[in-house]
Structure formats: C-alpha cells, structure tokens
Design a protein around this motif. Sequence first.
Motif, PDB file in Angstrom:
ATOM      1  N   GLY A  57       0.855  -1.189   0.000  1.00 49.38           N
ATOM      2  CA  GLY A  57       0.000   0.000   0.000  1.00 49.38           C
ATOM      3  C   GLY A  57       0.884   1.229   0.000  1.00 49.38           C
ATOM      4  N   GLU A  58       0.682   2.088   0.977  1.00 54.39           N
ATOM      5  CA  GLU A  58       1.474   3.320   1.044  1.00 54.39           C
ATOM      6  C   GLU A  58       2.623   3.206   2.044  1.00 54.39           C
ATOM      7  OE1 GLU A  58       1.036   5.831  -1.151  1.00 54.39           O
ATOM      8  OE2 GLU A  58      -0.376   4.332  -1.923  1.00 54.39           O
ATOM      9  N   THR A  59       2.846   1.990   2.535  1.00 50.11           N
ATOM     10  CA  THR A  59       3.868   1.820   3.578  1.00 50.11           C
ATOM     11  C   THR A  59       5.122   1.148   3.033  1.00 50.11           C
ATOM     12  OG1 THR A  59       2.094   1.600   5.188  1.00 50.11           O
ATOM     13  CG2 THR A  59       4.262   0.840   5.889  1.00 50.11           C
ATOM     14  N   TYR A  60       6.266   1.727   3.385  1.00 51.94           N
ATOM     15  CA  TYR A  60       7.560   1.168   2.990  1.00 51.94           C
ATOM     16  C   TYR A  60       8.207   0.562   4.232  1.00 51.94           C
ATOM     17  CZ  TYR A  60       7.024   3.943  -1.242  1.00 51.94           C
ATOM     18  OH  TYR A  60       6.556   4.479  -2.421  1.00 51.94           O
ATOM     19  N   THR A  61       8.364  -0.750   4.228  1.00 54.17           N
ATOM     20  CA  THR A  61       8.948  -1.421   5.397  1.00 54.17           C
ATOM     21  C   THR A  61      10.400  -1.786   5.098  1.00 54.17           C
ATOM     22  OG1 THR A  61       6.778  -2.290   5.929  1.00 54.17           O
ATOM     23  CG2 THR A  61       8.644  -3.342   7.023  1.00 54.17           C
ATOM     24  N   ILE A  62      11.242  -1.482   6.069  1.00 50.02           N
ATOM     25  CA  ILE A  62      12.681  -1.712   5.886  1.00 50.02           C
ATOM     26  C   ILE A  62      12.988  -3.210   5.885  1.00 50.02           C
ATOM     27  CG2 ILE A  62      13.258  -1.558   8.372  1.00 50.02           C
ATOM     28  CD1 ILE A  62      15.340   0.310   5.902  1.00 50.02           C
ATOM     29  N   ASP A  63      13.960  -3.589   5.079  1.00 47.35           N
ATOM     30  CA  ASP A  63      14.412  -4.976   4.977  1.00 47.35           C
ATOM     31  C   ASP A  63      14.757  -5.541   6.372  1.00 47.35           C
ATOM     32  OD1 ASP A  63      15.887  -7.035   3.008  1.00 47.35           O
ATOM     33  OD2 ASP A  63      17.163  -6.677   4.772  1.00 47.35           O
ATOM     34  N   PRO A  64      14.307  -6.768   6.676  1.00 47.01           N
ATOM     35  CA  PRO A  64      14.524  -7.317   8.025  1.00 47.01           C
ATOM     36  C   PRO A  64      16.000  -7.419   8.420  1.00 47.01           C
ATOM     37  CG  PRO A  64      13.095  -8.764   6.729  1.00 47.01           C
ATOM     38  CD  PRO A  64      13.516  -7.667   5.827  1.00 47.01           C
ATOM     39  N   VAL A  65      16.868  -7.679   7.461  1.00 47.72           N
ATOM     40  CA  VAL A  65      18.302  -7.771   7.798  1.00 47.72           C
ATOM     41  C   VAL A  65      18.811  -6.396   8.248  1.00 47.72           C
ATOM     42  CG1 VAL A  65      20.615  -8.228   6.889  1.00 47.72           C
ATOM     43  CG2 VAL A  65      18.699  -9.718   6.265  1.00 47.72           C
ATOM     44  N   VAL A  66      18.439  -5.366   7.509  1.00 46.39           N
ATOM     45  CA  VAL A  66      18.847  -4.000   7.880  1.00 46.39           C
ATOM     46  C   VAL A  66      18.201  -3.628   9.218  1.00 46.39           C
ATOM     47  CG1 VAL A  66      18.737  -1.567   7.214  1.00 46.39           C
ATOM     48  CG2 VAL A  66      19.195  -3.311   5.489  1.00 46.39           C
ATOM     49  N   ARG A  67      16.940  -4.004   9.370  1.00 44.99           N
ATOM     50  CA  ARG A  67      16.255  -3.710  10.638  1.00 44.99           C
ATOM     51  C   ARG A  67      17.034  -4.309  11.814  1.00 44.99           C
ATOM     52  NH1 ARG A  67      15.554  -2.600  14.530  1.00 44.99           N
ATOM     53  NH2 ARG A  67      13.814  -2.364  15.947  1.00 44.99           N
ATOM     54  N   SER A  68      17.513  -5.531  11.615  1.00 46.41           N
ATOM     55  CA  SER A  68      18.184  -6.223  12.719  1.00 46.41           C
ATOM     56  C   SER A  68      19.582  -5.658  13.006  1.00 46.41           C
ATOM     57  CB  SER A  68      18.294  -7.723  12.419  1.00 46.41           C
ATOM     58  OG  SER A  68      19.223  -7.907  11.366  1.00 46.41           O
ATOM     59  N   MET A  69      20.083  -4.822  12.132  1.00 51.30           N
ATOM     60  CA  MET A  69      21.421  -4.247  12.349  1.00 51.30           C
ATOM     61  C   MET A  69      21.393  -3.052  13.293  1.00 51.30           C
ATOM     62  SD  MET A  69      22.848  -4.283   8.418  1.00 51.30           S
ATOM     63  CE  MET A  69      24.441  -3.523   8.734  1.00 51.30           C
ATOM     64  N   VAL A  70      20.179  -2.525  13.571  1.00 48.27           N
ATOM     65  CA  VAL A  70      20.085  -1.272  14.337  1.00 48.27           C
ATOM     66  C   VAL A  70      19.290  -1.483  15.626  1.00 48.27           C
ATOM     67  CG1 VAL A  70      19.438   1.165  14.238  1.00 48.27           C
ATOM     68  CG2 VAL A  70      20.079  -0.016  12.130  1.00 48.27           C
ATOM     69  N   ALA A  71      19.841  -0.982  16.734  1.00 47.98           N
ATOM     70  CA  ALA A  71      19.112  -0.973  18.016  1.00 47.98           C
ATOM     71  C   ALA A  71      18.745   0.472  18.344  1.00 47.98           C
ATOM     72  CB  ALA A  71      19.994  -1.546  19.111  1.00 47.98           C
ATOM     73  N   PHE A  72      17.674   0.629  19.110  1.00 46.71           N
ATOM     74  CA  PHE A  72      17.232   1.987  19.454  1.00 46.71           C
ATOM     75  C   PHE A  72      17.099   2.126  20.961  1.00 46.71           C
ATOM     76  CE2 PHE A  72      15.695   1.387  15.115  1.00 46.71           C
ATOM     77  CZ  PHE A  72      16.219   2.519  14.520  1.00 46.71           C
ATOM     78  N   GLU A  73      17.319   3.339  21.426  1.00 47.91           N
ATOM     79  CA  GLU A  73      17.227   3.588  22.870  1.00 47.91           C
ATOM     80  C   GLU A  73      16.947   5.068  23.121  1.00 47.91           C
ATOM     81  OE1 GLU A  73      20.454   1.839  25.284  1.00 47.91           O
ATOM     82  OE2 GLU A  73      20.499   3.765  26.322  1.00 47.91           O
ATOM     83  N   VAL A  74      16.070   5.333  24.066  1.00 45.84           N
ATOM     84  CA  VAL A  74      15.836   6.725  24.458  1.00 45.84           C
ATOM     85  C   VAL A  74      17.088   7.220  25.169  1.00 45.84           C
ATOM     86  CG1 VAL A  74      14.471   8.285  25.900  1.00 45.84           C
ATOM     87  CG2 VAL A  74      13.337   6.400  24.710  1.00 45.84           C
ATOM     88  N   MET A  75      17.630   8.321  24.687  1.00 49.26           N
ATOM     89  CA  MET A  75      18.789   8.918  25.359  1.00 49.26           C
ATOM     90  C   MET A  75      18.803  10.431  25.164  1.00 49.26           C
ATOM     91  SD  MET A  75      22.873   8.508  24.993  1.00 49.26           S
ATOM     92  CE  MET A  75      23.027   6.772  24.726  1.00 49.26           C
ATOM     93  N   ASN A  76      19.016  11.100  26.277  1.00 47.41           N
ATOM     94  CA  ASN A  76      19.108  12.553  26.271  1.00 47.41           C
ATOM     95  C   ASN A  76      20.576  12.918  26.079  1.00 47.41           C
ATOM     96  OD1 ASN A  76      19.170  15.271  26.924  1.00 47.41           O
ATOM     97  ND2 ASN A  76      17.942  15.047  28.782  1.00 47.41           N
ATOM     98  N   LEU A  77      20.859  13.730  25.067  1.00 45.29           N
ATOM     99  CA  LEU A  77      22.252  14.085  24.793  1.00 45.29           C
ATOM    100  C   LEU A  77      22.903  14.851  25.935  1.00 45.29           C
ATOM    101  CD1 LEU A  77      22.137  15.062  21.020  1.00 45.29           C
ATOM    102  CD2 LEU A  77      23.515  13.256  22.057  1.00 45.29           C
ATOM    103  N   LYS A  78      22.103  15.398  26.817  1.00 42.74           N
ATOM    104  CA  LYS A  78      22.674  16.103  27.974  1.00 42.74           C
ATOM    105  C   LYS A  78      23.158  15.131  29.040  1.00 42.74           C
ATOM    106  CE  LYS A  78      22.287  19.992  30.053  1.00 42.74           C
ATOM    107  NZ  LYS A  78      21.770  21.043  30.955  1.00 42.74           N
ATOM    108  N   ASP A  79      22.727  13.879  28.902  1.00 43.13           N
ATOM    109  CA  ASP A  79      23.034  12.878  29.919  1.00 43.13           C
ATOM    110  C   ASP A  79      24.371  12.200  29.599  1.00 43.13           C
ATOM    111  OD1 ASP A  79      23.111  10.832  31.733  1.00 43.13           O
ATOM    112  OD2 ASP A  79      21.075  10.108  31.337  1.00 43.13           O
ATOM    113  N   LYS A  80      25.422  12.778  30.134  1.00 40.38           N
ATOM    114  CA  LYS A  80      26.787  12.290  29.884  1.00 40.38           C
ATOM    115  C   LYS A  80      26.970  10.840  30.328  1.00 40.38           C
ATOM    116  CE  LYS A  80      31.137  14.529  30.401  1.00 40.38           C
ATOM    117  NZ  LYS A  80      31.632  15.722  29.996  1.00 40.38           N
ATOM    118  N   MET A  81      26.374  10.512  31.467  1.00 35.99           N
ATOM    119  CA  MET A  81      26.554   9.163  32.000  1.00 35.99           C
ATOM    120  C   MET A  81      25.908   8.132  31.075  1.00 35.99           C
ATOM    121  SD  MET A  81      28.416   9.839  34.379  1.00 35.99           S
ATOM    122  CE  MET A  81      28.698   8.205  35.029  1.00 35.99           C
ATOM    123  N   ALA A  82      24.761   8.479  30.525  1.00 35.29           N
ATOM    124  CA  ALA A  82      24.084   7.553  29.594  1.00 35.29           C
ATOM    125  C   ALA A  82      24.968   7.324  28.379  1.00 35.29           C
ATOM    126  CB  ALA A  82      22.733   8.131  29.171  1.00 35.29           C
TER     127      ALA A  82
END
Length: 285
Positions: free
Chosen positions: A184-209
């Motif tokens: 339809g109108e949705t483009y889904t990223i290739d599963p191999v590429v998807r599995s190469m990237v992890a995501f995490e909430v992080m505030n750039l001001k948070d040096k310790m993180a």
Amino acid sequence: MPTVAAMSTAEFHRLRQIIYDRSGIHFPDAKKYVLESRLSQRLGELEIENYSQYADLLSIGPYQAEEFQEMFNRITINETSFFRNVPQLEYFERETLPAILEKRRGVKRLRIWSAACSSGEEPFTLAILVHRTLGIRLADWKIEILGTDISEKALNVATEGAYTSYSIRGTPETVLHRYFRKQGETYTIDPVVRSMVAFEVMNLKDKMAARRHGVWDIIFCRNVLIYFDDAGKTQVLRTLAEQMAPDGRLFLGHSESVRGLNVPIVQLQAAQAFAYEHAPKGVKG
Ligand SMILES: C[S@@+](CC[C@H](N)C(=O)[O-])C[C@H]1O[C@@H](n2cnc3c(N)ncnc32)[C@H](O)[C@@H]1O
C-alpha cells in the motif's frame, strides 16, 4: 476540558528554563508561540488551566519523569528522511567507511552511533550503506549501530521500521527496490537491515548515559545542535568527542558549525563532508 489560559512571558521564561536545564533545547523569544501551541493540548488532557501549574508539575511530584517524556514527545522537531544530505553520505560511504573497515579488519567490529536519530531514517540509511559495502563479508563482522533520541514517540516509529513516502522521498530507486518492501502506502525496511540497528531513548545532555555505551568508531549527530545555544552545543560536542574512538569520525549537519566553540575536535578539509576528527593535542575546533 478546561480552557487553557494564554502563556504569559513569565511562564514562557520559566518553562523554557526547565526545558533547557533538562535537555539543552533552547527556545528563543520568537519561538514562544511554538512552545505554547505544542503544549496547549497536553494541558487540556491533564485538566490543567495554566502554564504555571504545568511548570510546577515538571518541577515537583511523582510523575515528573513521565511528564518530561510526554513533553519531549510533543516539543521536539523530528524532521528527517532516508538519505538526507546525499553528498555527505557519499563522502561517508566512499572515504570514511572503507578506511575505518580497513583499520578494524583485525577485530572485525564496527560501532556506529546515530545520536538524535528521530524516527530512525538516519541509522537505517547508515546500516544500508554498511550492508552494501560489506556484502557477503557482513557475516564475518560484528556491526553495532545504535540510534538514540530524546523522543520515545519518534523511536517507536523507528522500532516499527515502517515508513510513509515522505520519509523515503530522497532515497535512490535502486535502494528502494533492494531494501524496502512496499505494501500500500507503507515502505517497510528490509529485516536484515532492521536487525542491524538498536534503538534507545537517550538525552544528549546525559553524559553518563552516553558513557555507558562506550566508544564509537563513527558518530552521526545531525540537525539537533541547531536547537542548542553555544553552551549546550559545547557540552554535547565534548561528550561526543569523549565517546569517539581516537581515529573515529563525527558527522554534523550541514548548517552546524563548531567555530568559536571550545571543543576538542577539528573539521576535515573535505567539501560537503561536515566531518570531524579529534583535534591534535593543544588545538581546539
Ligand atoms: C531534526 S531531528 C534530526 C534527525 C536526524 N539526525 C537527521 O538529521 O535527519 C532532531 C532530533 O533531535 C532530538 N533531540 C532534541 N534534543 C535532544 C536531546 N537533548 N537529546 C537527544 N535527542 C534530542 C529530537 O527529538 C529530534 O528527533
């Protein structure tokens, strides 16, 4: 829902200080209306009548951390796209990536951090470039790509890996065919590429993180420092420099400059690259 009173100048000053202290995001006077328009609905949802009460909520109380998250979901500007700034990415793919892969040939480990990645288009673009550069050699490598952002809402889109045509507007046709599935109108990223990237909430001001993740070979931090003042930019750039490998590279947005800032990085002499390396000892950017 109660009617929310207009934001007074005093309330604006108080709120923008709270936001600045927490995130480094600076709202100049001219952007008062932006802050007000982005928060008014939230005040309504909370049945709060004015911005002083909202500032109180952010300053005290048990729900503070959650409310900050809710607020950053609303006030951040998450504009991004796949293959944003092609000349810079060409430089990365042709010059930086082969050089760093050669240097890491012994350990076969490469670490890339996309800091302030919004909804993931940037780290996925980098994953595509690594994937097509390494080809079948990918299996021999440990590739770590981390996308972080202060907005949980943006990262939820990233985790899904499903995008609209707006996100892929600058993407070469060959990449679209190879790395996306269109439904339809949705483009889904290739599963191999998807599995190469992890995501995490992080505030750039948070040096310790930032420190918790160790040192990165490549850092992309594009189009976020434009929302910071000089003190905030300096703080973030020092953190990024600390987290960059001695021979690492940092990529900034095309309208971001370190000129005049006391930071230990210098720009590479390569047109359109907006790439930085550690400054030789005793030299500042
Ligand atoms: C305009 S987008 C840039 C996205 C991507 N880097 C690009 O260039 O296409 C800016 C991102 O910075 C994030 N941001 C703003 N302040 C931040 C902070 N203190 N820590 C982490 N991310 C932040 C916003 O949530 C937003 O997603």
